[in-house]
Enzyme design. Structure first.
Site, PDB file in Angstrom:
ATOM      1  N   ASP A 158       0.864  -1.193   0.000  1.00  0.00           N
ATOM      2  CA  ASP A 158       0.000   0.000   0.000  1.00  0.00           C
ATOM      3  C   ASP A 158       0.902   1.245   0.000  1.00  0.00           C
ATOM      4  O   ASP A 158       2.116   1.133   0.009  1.00  0.00           O
ATOM      5  CB  ASP A 158      -0.926   0.000   1.227  1.00  0.00           C
ATOM      6  CG  ASP A 158      -0.147   0.114   2.533  1.00  0.00           C
ATOM      7  OD1 ASP A 158       0.986  -0.396   2.599  1.00  0.00           O
ATOM      8  OD2 ASP A 158      -0.660   0.716   3.502  1.00  0.00           O
ATOM      9  N   HIS A 207       1.642  -8.869  -3.414  1.00  0.00           N
ATOM     10  CA  HIS A 207       0.625  -7.847  -3.113  1.00  0.00           C
ATOM     11  C   HIS A 207       1.364  -6.522  -3.005  1.00  0.00           C
ATOM     12  O   HIS A 207       1.772  -6.103  -1.910  1.00  0.00           O
ATOM     13  CB  HIS A 207      -0.104  -8.198  -1.820  1.00  0.00           C
ATOM     14  CG  HIS A 207      -1.261  -7.275  -1.545  1.00  0.00           C
ATOM     15  ND1 HIS A 207      -2.497  -7.473  -2.091  1.00  0.00           N
ATOM     16  CD2 HIS A 207      -1.356  -6.138  -0.806  1.00  0.00           C
ATOM     17  CE1 HIS A 207      -3.314  -6.500  -1.698  1.00  0.00           C
ATOM     18  NE2 HIS A 207      -2.644  -5.676  -0.916  1.00  0.00           N
ATOM     19  N   ASP A 255       1.270 -17.569  -3.763  1.00  0.00           N
ATOM     20  CA  ASP A 255       1.760 -16.484  -4.617  1.00  0.00           C
ATOM     21  C   ASP A 255       0.610 -15.909  -5.442  1.00  0.00           C
ATOM     22  O   ASP A 255       0.551 -16.092  -6.647  1.00  0.00           O
ATOM     23  CB  ASP A 255       2.880 -17.008  -5.526  1.00  0.00           C
ATOM     24  CG  ASP A 255       3.417 -15.924  -6.454  1.00  0.00           C
ATOM     25  OD1 ASP A 255       3.178 -14.731  -6.170  1.00  0.00           O
ATOM     26  OD2 ASP A 255       4.067 -16.284  -7.457  1.00  0.00           O
ATOM     27  N   GLU A 297       2.358 -10.115   0.720  1.00  0.00           N
ATOM     28  CA  GLU A 297       2.667  -8.685   0.607  1.00  0.00           C
ATOM     29  C   GLU A 297       4.168  -8.483   0.857  1.00  0.00           C
ATOM     30  O   GLU A 297       4.904  -9.444   1.130  1.00  0.00           O
ATOM     31  CB  GLU A 297       1.822  -7.860   1.597  1.00  0.00           C
ATOM     32  CG  GLU A 297       1.881  -6.374   1.284  1.00  0.00           C
ATOM     33  CD  GLU A 297       0.832  -5.522   2.016  1.00  0.00           C
ATOM     34  OE1 GLU A 297      -0.013  -6.068   2.737  1.00  0.00           O
ATOM     35  OE2 GLU A 297       0.885  -4.284   1.845  1.00  0.00           O
TER      36      GLU A 297
END
Ligand code: G3I
Ligand code: 9MR
Ligand code: ZN
Length: 555
Positions: free
Chosen positions: A164, A483, A526, A535
């Site tokens: 993120d 991620h 994965d 992530e």
């Protein structure tokens, strides 16, 4: 899946080397059909260029591992030292992936895992020349609203935390300290360039990179009180877009004890590193010395805040859903803050604060949440007279924790240190455990933990029950779908990133749908949407950098 696991990247000639053979998969009938129990006692190492057996040896006895759901044997081939390309094999398990033995085998992966920090930079544009396909326009540079007010402040900068684009102080503190430790312990290795905008300015790139984060951390300190804001993010996570397309309002979340303490620790640490640079690098380092003074002042102001106010633990305001990095128990953060202040200043008032804490209440660890071991290490290595009783207790804690990891290492057929303790981001724990062993060896002048430390890298790079090299872009089989928003946006995994690893609690929808019933150590997948296993974060890469620096050092 392969039945013989090795470090897929390879080994340096003098590394400890073991391979793990899957004799039986107790969890899956289909995987074990052709594996006759007890057949294998011997293994071979084959030079694949000349197709020659260069080494034959005996495996250990069978080891049963509940958390892997396997019966394994371990093969030690440390004695194979000649540079070359090899596989390890046995009659019933077949061959491992091909791997190399080479003196400079970890150079590229170290550079790449360090470059990752540059590629995570926020608040600036990344030029194609340095960032390749991960280049992007300036992101997150609008002023941020202080939560619940109409006040806006500039908090641009930092590294994007993870997959993120949030920026969180407690995560930042661990990352910068690991990197500074790597630089301090292995200056020759860490002076190498990793090709960033500042390369060639006469100062090691790692110091410019860490400074980028530290200078952002300064902006997270409240000018009025000296307290430190916990994080800056939007209200929720964006889609899989490049960072400049996350354009929702930025919100600075309230001051927390944890952020303030970790800030003090990181700033006091940074003062030691940056104030001494001109001795080494001459006039070029002048501005770094000025920055060092700012770091120290900032640390002092944050200490003054804590002496007056306790902000208490952080919890997400009700309308904010981004990473919480919450922590109920912050005595370890206090311990770390005051231990680093003591190490930097020698002021006995900080030692008094440490003495007033009940050590049994201070959790160890080198995490973002539990940070006691950073404090223990700082106190142990502080260059001043120390309270004998406190020193003795702190030393014992640090040593006991490392010994516990050593025991797990010896029991685990993959020679990891988790054994039965898998959780969100546990690959960090693997790297941390190596780091703890390395630090303790340094303090004691021993090499008791060296093989454990090396084995943690071998685990992360392929010698694990998932047969994965957990660092993107390296080894024969690494994560292709981390991620990570930039990777998803350009449809290509950015290299040099350590993924989180197995999480048996199945905390995302993909994990719930596809990993149920798997043994703990195999709850990894994965897939892009498996944020609880796949992530990446800055504070998982930072202990990896430390470990790789160690592996690259003169031995
Ligand atoms: O503290 C407990 C410990 O006592 C217990 O033994 C252990 C076993 O399960 O769990 C520990 O708590 C875990 C905690 O992390 C600390 O390690 C939780 O189970 C685990 O769910 C929690 O996961 C964190 C996750 O956010 C969810 O909060 C990860 O560490 C943390 O890395 C991750 O961070 C996210 C950010 O929020 C947002 N950005 C991405 C980043 C990476 O996924
Ligand atoms: O992308 C987010 C990741 O960085 C976090 O670690 C994770 C847990 O907080 O959440 C991810 O965002 C997901 C959100 O929680 C639920 N909706 C889908 C989001 C993207 O997969
Ligand atoms: Zn950004």
């Amino acid at each position: 899946m392969m039945n013989v696991q090795v470090n897929q990247v390879g080994y340096r000639p003098n590394d400890f080397k073991t391979a793990t053979f899957r004799i039986e998969d107790t969890n899956s009938v289909s995987d074990s059909v052709n594996l006759e129990k007890n057949i294998d006692a011997d293994f071979r190492v084959i030079d694949v260029i000349n197709n020659e057996v260069v080494y034959e040896g005996k495996m250990t006895k069978e080891v049963k591992s509940e958390s892997c759901g396997e019966i394994n044997k371990v093969a030690d081939f440390t004695r194979v030292k000649k540079p070359g390309k090899y596989v390890v094999e046995s009659n019933s398990c077949g061959r491992s992936y091909e791997f190399e033995i080479r003196e400079d085998i970890y150079n590229d992966i170290l550079k790449s895992s360090m470059k990752m920090f540059y590629l995570q930079r926020c608040g600036c544009s990344l030029k194609e020349q340095y960032a390749g396909k991960y280049a992007h326009k300036t992101c997150h540079n609008t002023k941020a609203r202080i939560y619940g007010t109409d006040e806006f402040i500039d908090v641009s900068g930092a590294w994007h935390d993870a997959g993120d684009y949030g920026r969180y102080v407690v995560a930042a503190a661990k990352s910068v300290v690991d990197l500074m430790m790597a630089y301090e312990m292995y200056p020759q290795v860490m002076e190498a360039s990793f090709d960033i905008e500042e390369s060639g300015n006469g100062i090691p790139d790692i110091l410019d990179e860490v400074k980028y984060e530290l200078d952002w951390m300064l902006k997270m300190q409240d000018k009025k009180t000296g307290g430190v804001y916990h994080k800056v993010t939007c209200k929720s996570f964006p889609g899989f877009v490049m960072p400049e397309f996350e354009t929702e309002e930025l919100i600075v979340c309230p001051i927390s004890d944890a952020a303030t303490c970790d800030f003090i620790a990181a700033m006091a640490y940074a003062y030691r590193v940056y104030s001494s640079l001109s001795e080494k690098y001459g006039n070029k380092a002048m501005e770094y010395g000025e920055a060092a003074n700012m770091y120290m002042e900032a640390a002092n102001r944050a200490v003054a805040y804590l002496e007056k106010i306790s902000a208490g633990p952080f919890t997400n305001p009700k309308d904010i859903v981004t990473g919480e990095y919450g922590d109920e128990r912050t005595i370890d953060e206090y311990f770390w803050a005051y231990a680093e202040m003591y190490k930097t200043t020698g002021d006995k008032k900080y030692e008094e604060k440490l003495k007033s804490m009940n050590l049994d209440d201070v959790p160890g660890e080198l995490g973002w949440k539990e940070v006691g071991d950073y404090g223990f290490y700082a106190y142990i290595t502080a260059p001043y007279t120390k309270d004998e009783e406190l020193y003795g207790k702190v030393f014992k804690r640090f040593e006991n924790e490392t010994e516990e990891k050593l025991e797990k290492y010896m029991k685990d057929p993959y020679r990891g240190t988790l054994y039965d303790y898998y959780y969100w981001g546990c690959n960090m724990e693997i790297a941390n455990n190596a780091m703890r062993g390395i630090l303790l060896d340094k303090i004691k002048g021993t090499s008791r933990y060296e093989s454990m430390a090396q084995a943690q890298l071998h685990y992360l790079l392929g010698n694990n029950p998932n047969a994965k090299c957990f660092v993107t872009g390296f080894g024969k089989d690494s994560p292709k779908n981390p991620h990570h928003r930039p990777s998803a946006a350009v449809k290509s995994a950015m290299p040099g990133m350590l993924v989180g690893g197995p999480e048996p609690l199945l905390l995302d929808d993909v994990a719930k749908a596809k990993l149920s019933g798997k043994p703990a150590a195999k709850c990894y997948i994965d897939e892009l949407d498996s944020y609880s296993t796949n992530e990446i974060t800055i504070y998982w890469n930072s202990p990896l950098v430390f470990l790789l620096a160690h592996m690259n050092a003169e031995r």
